[in-house]
Design a protein around this motif. Structure first.
Motif, PDB file in Angstrom:
ATOM      1  N   GLU A  24       0.830  -1.204   0.000  1.00 52.21           N
ATOM      2  CA  GLU A  24       0.000   0.000   0.000  1.00 52.21           C
ATOM      3  C   GLU A  24       0.871   1.262   0.000  1.00 52.21           C
ATOM      4  OE1 GLU A  24      -3.419   2.267  -0.170  1.00 52.21           O
ATOM      5  OE2 GLU A  24      -3.166   0.126  -0.484  1.00 52.21           O
ATOM      6  N   ILE A  25       1.956   1.240   0.775  1.00 53.57           N
ATOM      7  CA  ILE A  25       2.887   2.383   0.782  1.00 53.57           C
ATOM      8  C   ILE A  25       3.455   2.585  -0.619  1.00 53.57           C
ATOM      9  CG2 ILE A  25       5.129   3.197   1.629  1.00 53.57           C
ATOM     10  CD1 ILE A  25       4.439   1.822   4.309  1.00 53.57           C
ATOM     11  N   ALA A  26       3.841   1.485  -1.271  1.00 54.24           N
ATOM     12  CA  ALA A  26       4.390   1.565  -2.630  1.00 54.24           C
ATOM     13  C   ALA A  26       3.370   2.172  -3.584  1.00 54.24           C
ATOM     14  CB  ALA A  26       4.812   0.176  -3.093  1.00 54.24           C
ATOM     15  N   LYS A  27       2.129   1.726  -3.465  1.00 52.95           N
ATOM     16  CA  LYS A  27       1.074   2.252  -4.337  1.00 52.95           C
ATOM     17  C   LYS A  27       0.858   3.746  -4.095  1.00 52.95           C
ATOM     18  CE  LYS A  27      -3.803   1.547  -5.375  1.00 52.95           C
ATOM     19  NZ  LYS A  27      -5.014   0.820  -4.978  1.00 52.95           N
ATOM     20  N   GLU A  28       0.796   4.148  -2.826  1.00 52.58           N
ATOM     21  CA  GLU A  28       0.560   5.550  -2.471  1.00 52.58           C
ATOM     22  C   GLU A  28       1.703   6.467  -2.918  1.00 52.58           C
ATOM     23  OE1 GLU A  28      -2.018   7.188  -0.763  1.00 52.58           O
ATOM     24  OE2 GLU A  28      -3.192   5.358  -1.025  1.00 52.58           O
ATOM     25  N   THR A  29       2.920   5.926  -2.927  1.00 49.36           N
ATOM     26  CA  THR A  29       4.093   6.747  -3.250  1.00 49.36           C
ATOM     27  C   THR A  29       4.578   6.561  -4.687  1.00 49.36           C
ATOM     28  OG1 THR A  29       5.581   5.044  -2.365  1.00 49.36           O
ATOM     29  CG2 THR A  29       4.883   6.790  -0.853  1.00 49.36           C
ATOM     30  N   SER A  30       3.877   5.729  -5.440  1.00 48.73           N
ATOM     31  CA  SER A  30       4.203   5.476  -6.854  1.00 48.73           C
ATOM     32  C   SER A  30       5.603   4.902  -7.053  1.00 48.73           C
ATOM     33  CB  SER A  30       4.045   6.759  -7.680  1.00 48.73           C
ATOM     34  OG  SER A  30       2.735   7.265  -7.571  1.00 48.73           O
ATOM     35  N   VAL A  31       5.980   3.976  -6.179  1.00 53.58           N
ATOM     36  CA  VAL A  31       7.248   3.253  -6.334  1.00 53.58           C
ATOM     37  C   VAL A  31       6.952   1.764  -6.204  1.00 53.58           C
ATOM     38  CG1 VAL A  31       8.689   5.136  -5.453  1.00 53.58           C
ATOM     39  CG2 VAL A  31       7.855   3.393  -3.872  1.00 53.58           C
ATOM     40  N   SER A  32       7.931   0.942  -6.520  1.00 52.27           N
ATOM     41  CA  SER A  32       7.749  -0.501  -6.379  1.00 52.27           C
ATOM     42  C   SER A  32       7.819  -0.886  -4.898  1.00 52.27           C
ATOM     43  CB  SER A  32       8.841  -1.248  -7.157  1.00 52.27           C
ATOM     44  OG  SER A  32      10.084  -1.095  -6.496  1.00 52.27           O
ATOM     45  N   PRO A  33       7.217  -2.024  -4.534  1.00 50.83           N
ATOM     46  CA  PRO A  33       7.329  -2.487  -3.142  1.00 50.83           C
ATOM     47  C   PRO A  33       8.790  -2.673  -2.713  1.00 50.83           C
ATOM     48  CG  PRO A  33       5.582  -3.670  -4.245  1.00 50.83           C
ATOM     49  CD  PRO A  33       6.292  -2.853  -5.303  1.00 50.83           C
ATOM     50  N   LYS A  34       9.625  -3.132  -3.637  1.00 52.61           N
ATOM     51  CA  LYS A  34      11.041  -3.315  -3.329  1.00 52.61           C
ATOM     52  C   LYS A  34      11.700  -1.976  -2.976  1.00 52.61           C
ATOM     53  CE  LYS A  34      15.275  -5.299  -5.215  1.00 52.61           C
ATOM     54  NZ  LYS A  34      15.893  -6.008  -6.334  1.00 52.61           N
ATOM     55  N   THR A  35      11.394  -0.940  -3.741  1.00 45.81           N
ATOM     56  CA  THR A  35      11.949   0.392  -3.473  1.00 45.81           C
ATOM     57  C   THR A  35      11.432   0.935  -2.146  1.00 45.81           C
ATOM     58  OG1 THR A  35      12.224   0.886  -5.816  1.00 45.81           O
ATOM     59  CG2 THR A  35      12.101   2.774  -4.314  1.00 45.81           C
ATOM     60  N   ALA A  36      10.138   0.775  -1.895  1.00 43.39           N
ATOM     61  CA  ALA A  36       9.563   1.256  -0.630  1.00 43.39           C
ATOM     62  C   ALA A  36      10.243   0.574   0.550  1.00 43.39           C
ATOM     63  CB  ALA A  36       8.059   1.004  -0.610  1.00 43.39           C
ATOM     64  N   ARG A  37      10.398  -0.741   0.478  1.00 41.98           N
ATOM     65  CA  ARG A  37      11.042  -1.490   1.567  1.00 41.98           C
ATOM     66  C   ARG A  37      12.503  -1.040   1.742  1.00 41.98           C
ATOM     67  NH1 ARG A  37       9.526  -6.285   0.506  1.00 41.98           N
ATOM     68  NH2 ARG A  37       8.118  -6.521   2.234  1.00 41.98           N
ATOM     69  N   ARG A  38      13.203  -0.883   0.636  1.00 39.43           N
ATOM     70  CA  ARG A  38      14.614  -0.475   0.699  1.00 39.43           C
ATOM     71  C   ARG A  38      14.756   0.912   1.317  1.00 39.43           C
ATOM     72  NH1 ARG A  38      17.119   2.018  -3.390  1.00 39.43           N
ATOM     73  NH2 ARG A  38      15.533   1.283  -4.837  1.00 39.43           N
ATOM     74  N   ARG A  39      13.888   1.853   0.918  1.00 38.55           N
ATOM     75  CA  ARG A  39      13.951   3.218   1.477  1.00 38.55           C
ATOM     76  C   ARG A  39      13.630   3.210   2.970  1.00 38.55           C
ATOM     77  NH1 ARG A  39      17.285   5.995  -0.802  1.00 38.55           N
ATOM     78  NH2 ARG A  39      16.484   7.701   0.478  1.00 38.55           N
ATOM     79  N   MET A  40      12.637   2.395   3.365  1.00 43.84           N
ATOM     80  CA  MET A  40      12.296   2.316   4.787  1.00 43.84           C
ATOM     81  C   MET A  40      13.449   1.726   5.592  1.00 43.84           C
ATOM     82  SD  MET A  40       8.278   1.249   4.676  1.00 43.84           S
ATOM     83  CE  MET A  40       8.214   0.959   6.432  1.00 43.84           C
ATOM     84  N   GLU A  41      14.089   0.678   5.070  1.00 45.40           N
ATOM     85  CA  GLU A  41      15.229   0.073   5.761  1.00 45.40           C
ATOM     86  C   GLU A  41      16.369   1.083   5.911  1.00 45.40           C
ATOM     87  OE1 GLU A  41      16.065  -3.410   3.434  1.00 45.40           O
ATOM     88  OE2 GLU A  41      14.428  -4.552   4.371  1.00 45.40           O
ATOM     89  N   LYS A  42      16.627   1.840   4.866  1.00 45.36           N
ATOM     90  CA  LYS A  42      17.692   2.850   4.902  1.00 45.36           C
ATOM     91  C   LYS A  42      17.358   3.937   5.927  1.00 45.36           C
ATOM     92  CE  LYS A  42      20.800   5.309   1.934  1.00 45.36           C
ATOM     93  NZ  LYS A  42      21.802   4.639   1.164  1.00 45.36           N
ATOM     94  N   MET A  43      16.091   4.374   5.976  1.00 43.18           N
ATOM     95  CA  MET A  43      15.702   5.390   6.957  1.00 43.18           C
ATOM     96  C   MET A  43      15.797   4.849   8.377  1.00 43.18           C
ATOM     97  SD  MET A  43      12.633   7.653   5.258  1.00 43.18           S
ATOM     98  CE  MET A  43      11.598   6.316   4.668  1.00 43.18           C
TER      99      MET A  43
END
Length: 100
Positions: A24-43
């Motif tokens: 859902e985060i990926a959909k809301e932010t217009s990125v792939s789930p992989k990118t959303a997960r990677r950005r969250m892990e980095k943050m």
């Protein structure tokens, strides 16, 4: 770490619903789930976001107590002195629960 617009969108999603799923985060932010997960892990690695379990102190039967968190930005050199002073001056008002 430089926070980009995608990171800010992810943070906004989490602020609106901390239990929002990666898809859902990926959909809301217009990125792939992989990118959303990677950005969250980095943050998380850079302590831009963190996740905690919040306890319901009312279930512990402490009548008249309020659980709160305090976030203060201080100079690293002054940190220890400030924390020691807080505990010294407010000890009688504190009940501490470990986060781990």
């Amino acid at each position: 770490m430089n926070v980009n617009i995608t990171d800010l969108k992810i943070i906004n999603c989490l602020l609106s619903n901390a239990r929002m799923e990666i898809a859902e985060i990926a959909k809301e932010t217009s990125v792939s789930p992989k990118t959303a997960r990677r950005r969250m892990e980095k943050m998380q690695q850079h302590h831009i976001i963190d996740f905690y379990i919040i306890r319901d102190v009312s279930s512990v039967n402490f009548v008249g107590y309020i659980e709160f968190g305090l976030m203060v930005a201080v100079n690293k050199l002054d940190y220890r002195e400030i924390i020691e002073r807080m505990y010294t001056e407010m000890r009688e008002y504190m009940i501490n629960f470990p986060l781990n």
